[in-house]
Design an enzyme around this catalytic site. Structure first.
Site, PDB file in Angstrom:
ATOM      1  N   ASP A 125       0.830  -1.204   0.000  1.00 18.70           N
ATOM      2  CA  ASP A 125       0.000   0.000   0.000  1.00 18.70           C
ATOM      3  C   ASP A 125       0.873   1.266   0.000  1.00 18.70           C
ATOM      4  O   ASP A 125       1.967   1.262   0.594  1.00 18.70           O
ATOM      5  CB  ASP A 125      -0.882  -0.051   1.264  1.00 18.70           C
ATOM      6  CG  ASP A 125      -2.152   0.751   1.133  1.00 18.70           C
ATOM      7  OD1 ASP A 125      -2.494   1.145   0.011  1.00 18.70           O
ATOM      8  OD2 ASP A 125      -2.822   0.968   2.176  1.00 18.70           O
ATOM      9  N   HIS A 126       0.413   2.306  -0.631  1.00 20.48           N
ATOM     10  CA  HIS A 126       1.030   3.647  -0.571  1.00 20.48           C
ATOM     11  C   HIS A 126       2.549   3.645  -0.551  1.00 20.48           C
ATOM     12  O   HIS A 126       3.176   3.900   0.486  1.00 20.48           O
ATOM     13  CB  HIS A 126       0.529   4.403   0.664  1.00 20.48           C
ATOM     14  CG  HIS A 126      -0.916   4.730   0.588  1.00 20.48           C
ATOM     15  ND1 HIS A 126      -1.418   5.722  -0.226  1.00 20.48           N
ATOM     16  CD2 HIS A 126      -1.975   4.172   1.205  1.00 20.48           C
ATOM     17  CE1 HIS A 126      -2.731   5.766  -0.092  1.00 20.48           C
ATOM     18  NE2 HIS A 126      -3.086   4.832   0.760  1.00 20.48           N
ATOM     19  N   HIS A 143      -7.407   9.145   5.618  1.00 19.38           N
ATOM     20  CA  HIS A 143      -6.931   7.972   6.361  1.00 19.38           C
ATOM     21  C   HIS A 143      -7.031   8.253   7.860  1.00 19.38           C
ATOM     22  O   HIS A 143      -6.791   9.379   8.298  1.00 19.38           O
ATOM     23  CB  HIS A 143      -5.455   7.699   6.030  1.00 19.38           C
ATOM     24  CG  HIS A 143      -5.225   7.255   4.621  1.00 19.38           C
ATOM     25  ND1 HIS A 143      -4.549   8.020   3.709  1.00 19.38           N
ATOM     26  CD2 HIS A 143      -5.570   6.120   3.979  1.00 19.38           C
ATOM     27  CE1 HIS A 143      -4.484   7.370   2.558  1.00 19.38           C
ATOM     28  NE2 HIS A 143      -5.096   6.213   2.699  1.00 19.38           N
ATOM     29  N   GLY A 144      -7.329   7.240   8.626  1.00 21.01           N
ATOM     30  CA  GLY A 144      -7.365   7.401  10.075  1.00 21.01           C
ATOM     31  C   GLY A 144      -8.726   7.882  10.531  1.00 21.01           C
ATOM     32  O   GLY A 144      -9.749   7.523   9.950  1.00 21.01           O
ATOM     33  N   HIS A 153     -10.212   5.004  -0.301  1.00 21.72           N
ATOM     34  CA  HIS A 153      -9.352   4.815   0.873  1.00 21.72           C
ATOM     35  C   HIS A 153     -10.004   5.490   2.077  1.00 21.72           C
ATOM     36  O   HIS A 153     -10.902   6.307   1.940  1.00 21.72           O
ATOM     37  CB  HIS A 153      -7.974   5.432   0.608  1.00 21.72           C
ATOM     38  CG  HIS A 153      -7.133   4.605  -0.318  1.00 21.72           C
ATOM     39  ND1 HIS A 153      -5.882   4.155   0.015  1.00 21.72           N
ATOM     40  CD2 HIS A 153      -7.387   4.118  -1.555  1.00 21.72           C
ATOM     41  CE1 HIS A 153      -5.386   3.449  -0.986  1.00 21.72           C
ATOM     42  NE2 HIS A 153      -6.281   3.417  -1.955  1.00 21.72           N
ATOM     43  N   GLY A 154      -9.483   5.134   3.261  1.00 22.38           N
ATOM     44  CA  GLY A 154      -9.987   5.788   4.461  1.00 22.38           C
ATOM     45  C   GLY A 154     -11.416   5.412   4.766  1.00 22.38           C
ATOM     46  O   GLY A 154     -12.209   6.233   5.240  1.00 22.38           O
ATOM     47  N   SER A 200     -12.636   3.526   7.073  1.00 22.23           N
ATOM     48  CA  SER A 200     -13.009   3.468   8.493  1.00 22.23           C
ATOM     49  C   SER A 200     -13.716   4.758   8.874  1.00 22.23           C
ATOM     50  O   SER A 200     -13.192   5.851   8.629  1.00 22.23           O
ATOM     51  CB  SER A 200     -11.762   3.322   9.374  1.00 22.23           C
ATOM     52  OG  SER A 200     -11.096   2.126   9.082  1.00 22.23           O
TER      53      SER A 200
END
Ligand code: 13P
Length: 276
Positions: A81-82, A176-177, A204-205, A207
């Site tokens: 990833d990334h 993210h996060g 992405h991200g 969550s």
């Protein structure tokens, strides 16, 4: 069973669904992810973060994740990833990763495109995902973040044509996060990117994004959804709950089994949202 990135994404796109991509910092998590995917019959991606691959044990972790993906009774693969370092990309592909997220999103767009096109040329068989605009937040630190630079739809069309990437990560208000405030995704932007770009899109991200919004994103062209923070939260909660019982008798096997069950529950819940 190890399966090419493009094949997994195209199958999900045809099914009106998305593949879940889950960050695995250890084999316990990978086993939980695969177990949940197998129970549902869904394909799945195991993500290795750049931070863990760079660490002294990361070079051992990635092949272990590949072994778990290979044993899976559903289509699976490991993606680094990334990553913005071609040496790490080469090392990950040599170790069995089927895809990389070639992340040049901190660079000016032309440099980002040149970087991704270079990765494409080095690894014609591998899955290559790219990011245009920039998704804020740390992939390995779940601190609160604000939305970054958003993906420009016209630029996205040129970028995909120039780079030959297989999948494009969009920045539409996702981070993210943890979300500093409830996420408000830019649906018009996502629709416009999907109209102009013919490769599958990734979110992405995931969550902290409400299920209804994840489903809406899938209806607008997202075929891959990345999840990290929610898994880490579940892992740690499960560890805390299991530790007192495990201490008595040093029951590591039971502690590990509880971790697999707990993380698998979180993965199952997410996969049910991605089913389309
Ligand atoms: P979250 O940690 O916000 O779930 O993001 C995961 C991710 O996008 C990994 O690339």
């Amino acid at each position: 069973m190890l399966t090419p990135f493009r094949e997994i994404l195209e199958e999900r796109r045809a099914a009106g669904a998305a593949v879940g991509a889950f960050t695995c910092y250890d084999v316990t998590t990978a086993i939980a992810v695969v177990r949940a995917a197998e129970a549902r019959g869904d394909p799945v991606l195991l993500l290795a973060s750049e931070g863990s691959f760079r660490s002294s044990w990361g070079r051992l972790l990635l092949p272990a994740l590949v072994a778990v993906a290979d044993e899976a009774r559903v289509p699976a693969l490991v993606q680094l990833d990334h990553v913005d370092d071609v040496e790490l990309i080469d090392a990950a592909l040599a170790a069995g990763a089927g895809a990389v997220m070639a992340d040049g999103s901190k660079l000016p767009t032309s440099d980002n495109a040149a970087f991704v096109a270079g990765v494409r040329a080095r690894a014609p068989e591998a899955g290559v995902e790219a990011e245009l605009g920039h998704i804020e937040g740390g992939e390995d630190v779940a601190a609160a973040a604000e939305a970054g630079a958003l993906t420009d739809p016209d630029e996205a069309a040129r970028f995909v044509a120039e780079t030959g990437c297989d999948c494009l990560a969009v920045s539409i208000g996702n981070v993210h996060g943890k979300y500093a405030r409830p996420p408000e995704l830019d649906w018009d932007r996502l629709r416009a990117v999907d109209d102009r770009v013919d490769v599958p899109l990734s979110l992405h991200g995931a969550s902290g994004i409400p299920d209804v919004d994840v489903r809406r994103a899938i209806s607008l062209g997202v075929c891959k959804v990345n999840v990290n923070t929610e898994l880490r939260e579940r892992y740690l909660a499960q560890l805390e709950a299991g530790l007192p019982g495990a201490r008595d008798g040093l029951r590591l096997l039971e502690l590990g089994a509880g971790l697999v069950d707990g993380v698998a529950q979180a993965v199952t819940a997410k996969l049910s949202v991605l089913a389309g």
